[in-house]
Design an enzyme around this catalytic site. Structure first.
Site, PDB file in Angstrom:
ATOM      1  N   TYR A  66       3.291   9.559  -0.271  1.00 27.75           N
ATOM      2  CA  TYR A  66       4.336   8.913   0.530  1.00 27.75           C
ATOM      3  C   TYR A  66       5.730   9.082  -0.089  1.00 27.75           C
ATOM      4  O   TYR A  66       6.725   8.759   0.547  1.00 27.75           O
ATOM      5  CB  TYR A  66       4.061   7.417   0.730  1.00 27.75           C
ATOM      6  CG  TYR A  66       2.726   7.074   1.355  1.00 27.75           C
ATOM      7  CD1 TYR A  66       1.933   8.050   1.953  1.00 27.75           C
ATOM      8  CD2 TYR A  66       2.234   5.771   1.338  1.00 27.75           C
ATOM      9  CE1 TYR A  66       0.696   7.745   2.497  1.00 27.75           C
ATOM     10  CE2 TYR A  66       1.003   5.450   1.891  1.00 27.75           C
ATOM     11  CZ  TYR A  66       0.237   6.446   2.464  1.00 27.75           C
ATOM     12  OH  TYR A  66      -0.986   6.142   3.008  1.00 27.75           O
ATOM     13  N   ARG A  88       9.778  -7.268  12.625  1.00 29.24           N
ATOM     14  CA  ARG A  88       8.385  -6.819  12.811  1.00 29.24           C
ATOM     15  C   ARG A  88       7.541  -7.088  11.570  1.00 29.24           C
ATOM     16  O   ARG A  88       6.364  -7.410  11.669  1.00 29.24           O
ATOM     17  CB  ARG A  88       8.353  -5.330  13.125  1.00 29.24           C
ATOM     18  CG  ARG A  88       8.718  -5.040  14.553  1.00 29.24           C
ATOM     19  CD  ARG A  88       8.581  -3.559  14.819  1.00 29.24           C
ATOM     20  NE  ARG A  88       8.809  -3.283  16.225  1.00 29.24           N
ATOM     21  CZ  ARG A  88       8.838  -2.069  16.746  1.00 29.24           C
ATOM     22  NH1 ARG A  88       8.676  -1.011  15.962  1.00 29.24           N
ATOM     23  NH2 ARG A  88       9.036  -1.905  18.026  1.00 29.24           N
ATOM     24  N   LYS A 100      -2.609   5.999  -4.466  1.00 28.50           N
ATOM     25  CA  LYS A 100      -3.697   6.944  -4.163  1.00 28.50           C
ATOM     26  C   LYS A 100      -3.409   8.307  -4.782  1.00 28.50           C
ATOM     27  O   LYS A 100      -2.244   8.731  -4.833  1.00 28.50           O
ATOM     28  CB  LYS A 100      -3.844   7.122  -2.637  1.00 28.50           C
ATOM     29  CG  LYS A 100      -3.770   5.817  -1.849  1.00 28.50           C
ATOM     30  CD  LYS A 100      -3.974   5.998  -0.362  1.00 28.50           C
ATOM     31  CE  LYS A 100      -3.682   4.702   0.374  1.00 28.50           C
ATOM     32  NZ  LYS A 100      -2.264   4.523   0.744  1.00 28.50           N
ATOM     33  N   LEU A 155      -2.595  -0.360  13.969  1.00 28.43           N
ATOM     34  CA  LEU A 155      -2.020  -0.486  15.315  1.00 28.43           C
ATOM     35  C   LEU A 155      -2.083   0.861  16.042  1.00 28.43           C
ATOM     36  O   LEU A 155      -1.383   1.059  17.046  1.00 28.43           O
ATOM     37  CB  LEU A 155      -0.555  -0.943  15.219  1.00 28.43           C
ATOM     38  CG  LEU A 155      -0.317  -2.242  14.428  1.00 28.43           C
ATOM     39  CD1 LEU A 155       1.178  -2.471  14.193  1.00 28.43           C
ATOM     40  CD2 LEU A 155      -0.927  -3.430  15.171  1.00 28.43           C
ATOM     41  N   ASP A 203       0.846  -1.202   0.000  1.00 29.87           N
ATOM     42  CA  ASP A 203       0.000   0.000   0.000  1.00 29.87           C
ATOM     43  C   ASP A 203       0.876   1.244   0.000  1.00 29.87           C
ATOM     44  O   ASP A 203       1.522   1.565   0.997  1.00 29.87           O
ATOM     45  CB  ASP A 203      -0.895   0.008   1.246  1.00 29.87           C
ATOM     46  CG  ASP A 203      -1.850   1.188   1.242  1.00 29.87           C
ATOM     47  OD1 ASP A 203      -2.940   1.065   0.662  1.00 29.87           O
ATOM     48  OD2 ASP A 203      -1.484   2.250   1.805  1.00 29.87           O
ATOM     49  N   HIS A 209      -7.395   9.661  -2.039  1.00 27.96           N
ATOM     50  CA  HIS A 209      -6.756   9.598  -0.717  1.00 27.96           C
ATOM     51  C   HIS A 209      -7.634  10.247   0.368  1.00 27.96           C
ATOM     52  O   HIS A 209      -7.806   9.698   1.447  1.00 27.96           O
ATOM     53  CB  HIS A 209      -5.381  10.277  -0.803  1.00 27.96           C
ATOM     54  CG  HIS A 209      -4.390   9.774   0.193  1.00 27.96           C
ATOM     55  ND1 HIS A 209      -3.052   9.634  -0.087  1.00 27.96           N
ATOM     56  CD2 HIS A 209      -4.529   9.377   1.485  1.00 27.96           C
ATOM     57  CE1 HIS A 209      -2.416   9.165   0.988  1.00 27.96           C
ATOM     58  NE2 HIS A 209      -3.296   9.008   1.948  1.00 27.96           N
ATOM     59  N   ILE A 224      -3.301  -3.151   6.773  1.00 17.56           N
ATOM     60  CA  ILE A 224      -2.016  -2.829   6.126  1.00 17.56           C
ATOM     61  C   ILE A 224      -1.015  -2.244   7.122  1.00 17.56           C
ATOM     62  O   ILE A 224      -0.611  -1.089   7.000  1.00 17.56           O
ATOM     63  CB  ILE A 224      -2.254  -1.855   4.943  1.00 17.56           C
ATOM     64  CG1 ILE A 224      -3.237  -0.725   5.343  1.00 17.56           C
ATOM     65  CG2 ILE A 224      -2.768  -2.602   3.714  1.00 17.56           C
ATOM     66  CD1 ILE A 224      -3.325   0.409   4.342  1.00 17.56           C
ATOM     67  N   ASN A 275       4.180  -9.328  11.909  1.00 16.58           N
ATOM     68  CA  ASN A 275       2.845  -8.793  11.619  1.00 16.58           C
ATOM     69  C   ASN A 275       2.042  -9.652  10.640  1.00 16.58           C
ATOM     70  O   ASN A 275       0.810  -9.597  10.632  1.00 16.58           O
ATOM     71  CB  ASN A 275       2.956  -7.353  11.092  1.00 16.58           C
ATOM     72  CG  ASN A 275       3.421  -6.387  12.164  1.00 16.58           C
ATOM     73  OD1 ASN A 275       3.437  -6.716  13.348  1.00 16.58           O
ATOM     74  ND2 ASN A 275       3.818  -5.189  11.756  1.00 16.58           N
ATOM     75  N   LYS A 328       2.312  -1.036   8.980  1.00 13.47           N
ATOM     76  CA  LYS A 328       3.655  -0.619   8.560  1.00 13.47           C
ATOM     77  C   LYS A 328       4.641  -1.028   9.653  1.00 13.47           C
ATOM     78  O   LYS A 328       4.330  -0.941  10.848  1.00 13.47           O
ATOM     79  CB  LYS A 328       3.671   0.902   8.389  1.00 13.47           C
ATOM     80  CG  LYS A 328       5.028   1.484   8.072  1.00 13.47           C
ATOM     81  CD  LYS A 328       5.619   2.208   9.246  1.00 13.47           C
ATOM     82  CE  LYS A 328       6.950   2.857   8.881  1.00 13.47           C
ATOM     83  NZ  LYS A 328       7.556   3.517  10.047  1.00 13.47           N
TER      84      LYS A 328
END
Ligand code: NDP
Length: 277
Positions: free
Chosen positions: A55, A241, A80, A195, A50, A113, A233, A245, A235
């Site tokens: 970004y 990690r 997006k 999270l 994603d 977005h 999704i 996840n 990160k």
């Protein structure tokens, strides 16, 4: 015995395509790290990435997809159109720029977005996404940060339903009403900041559930998303990690566990309210 590589199940979309339920989110992944970390995610078993024009890491994301030893058809890539490019022509140009940066033949999902109600251009933006889909330049189209009233407006004015609405969603902000609205219309709910940007993870309730299941608090929260039916999704910045996840498909939370997590809801957002733009 070797631990098998976890794999997220495919979730069907209303347009006939399908998306791996858990993907790797690239917000705040620095441009120089994106190819490496997205590559780590693919090696760990992720099949869904994603990203977004905003970004500034679409180049690295596309590079990881091209370098992967995984057929392109098994990978799902989302990008997006940013707020500043809302508008019909602006969105068509922004899409071209995104595809140049990704350097991929095809995009799997393109999202608006943010609706930015103050500029009132999200219906035109949606019409541009419908055109891109009709021309076969993107497989699926959806939105992000839309309240029910924004969804009603684009559906009412164009007759075209988004397949996904990607919204902030975590135990503190479970979006119960919006999820029911989506479900009644066949729109998939996709959770961003699943999270709560890591802020949730020292909660004692989650620590207790983590100890009881022999998992980490992050895995408990991600499993909660999966059992709710959300696309999710997370990160993360380290290979450990990233692997942790994805490893949430071999245990179950029971009804009492789910109720304990539901009690964490406060309505608190980590990001903006979409109506405030
Ligand atoms: P997340 O809720 O995914 O949290 C990420 C934070 O949690 C990071 O600080 C990360 O630390 C930490 N973390 C991740 N995994 C673990 C773990 N196993 N144990 C402990 N800490 C962990 O927040 P994001 O805001 O990044 O949201 C995820 C994705 O959602 C984004 O990357 C983006 O793709 C999307 N998004 C979309 C938005 C939209 O408007 N459509 C807005 C915001 C996000 P570290 O990085 O140090 O490992």
């Amino acid at each position: 015995m070797l631990h098998p590589i976890p794999r997220a199940p495919l979730v069907p979309l209303a347009d006939g395509h399908a998306v791996p339920q858990l993907g790797y989110g690239l917000y705040k992944v620095p441009a120089d790290d994106a190819a490496r970390l997205a590559g780590e995610a693919i090696a760990a078993g992720y099949r869904h990435l994603d990203t977004a024009a905003f970004y500034a890491n679409e180049r690295g994301t596309g590079e990881a997809v091209r370098a992967a030893e995984v057929p392109r058809d098994e990978l799902f890539v989302t990008s997006k159109v940013w707020k500043d490019d809302n508008g019909y022509d602006e969105t068509l140009h922004a899409f071209d720029a995104t595809m140049r940066r990704l350097a991929l033949e095809r995009l799997d999902l393109y999202l608006i977005h943010w609706p930015v109600p103050s500029t009132d251009r999200y219906v035109e933006t949606w019409r541009a996404l419908v055109r891109l889909r009709d021309e076969g330049r993107v497989r699926s189209i959806g939105v992000s940060n839309f309240h029910a009233h924004h969804l009603e407006r684009i559906i009412g004015e164009t007759g075209v339903m988004p397949v996904v609405n990607q919204v902030e969603l975590h135990p503190r902000l479970p979006q119960t009403e919006l999820r029911a609205f989506h479900e009644a219309r066949g729109i998939r709910t996709e959770a961003w900041s699943p999270l709560a940007r890591g802020r949730l993870l020292d909660d004692p309730v989650l620590a207790g559930l983590a100890a009881a299941h022999g998992r980490s608090p992050a895995q408990i929260v991600l499993r909660w998303h999966v059992q709710l039916g959300n696309i999710v999704i997370p990160k993360a910045s380290s290979p450990e990690r990233i692997r942790e996840n994805l490893d949430v498909f071999d245990f179950d939370l029971g009804p009492a566990d789910l109720a304990a997590i539901a009690a964490l809801a406060t309505g608190e957002r980590t990001g903006r309210d979409p109506d405030d733009d």
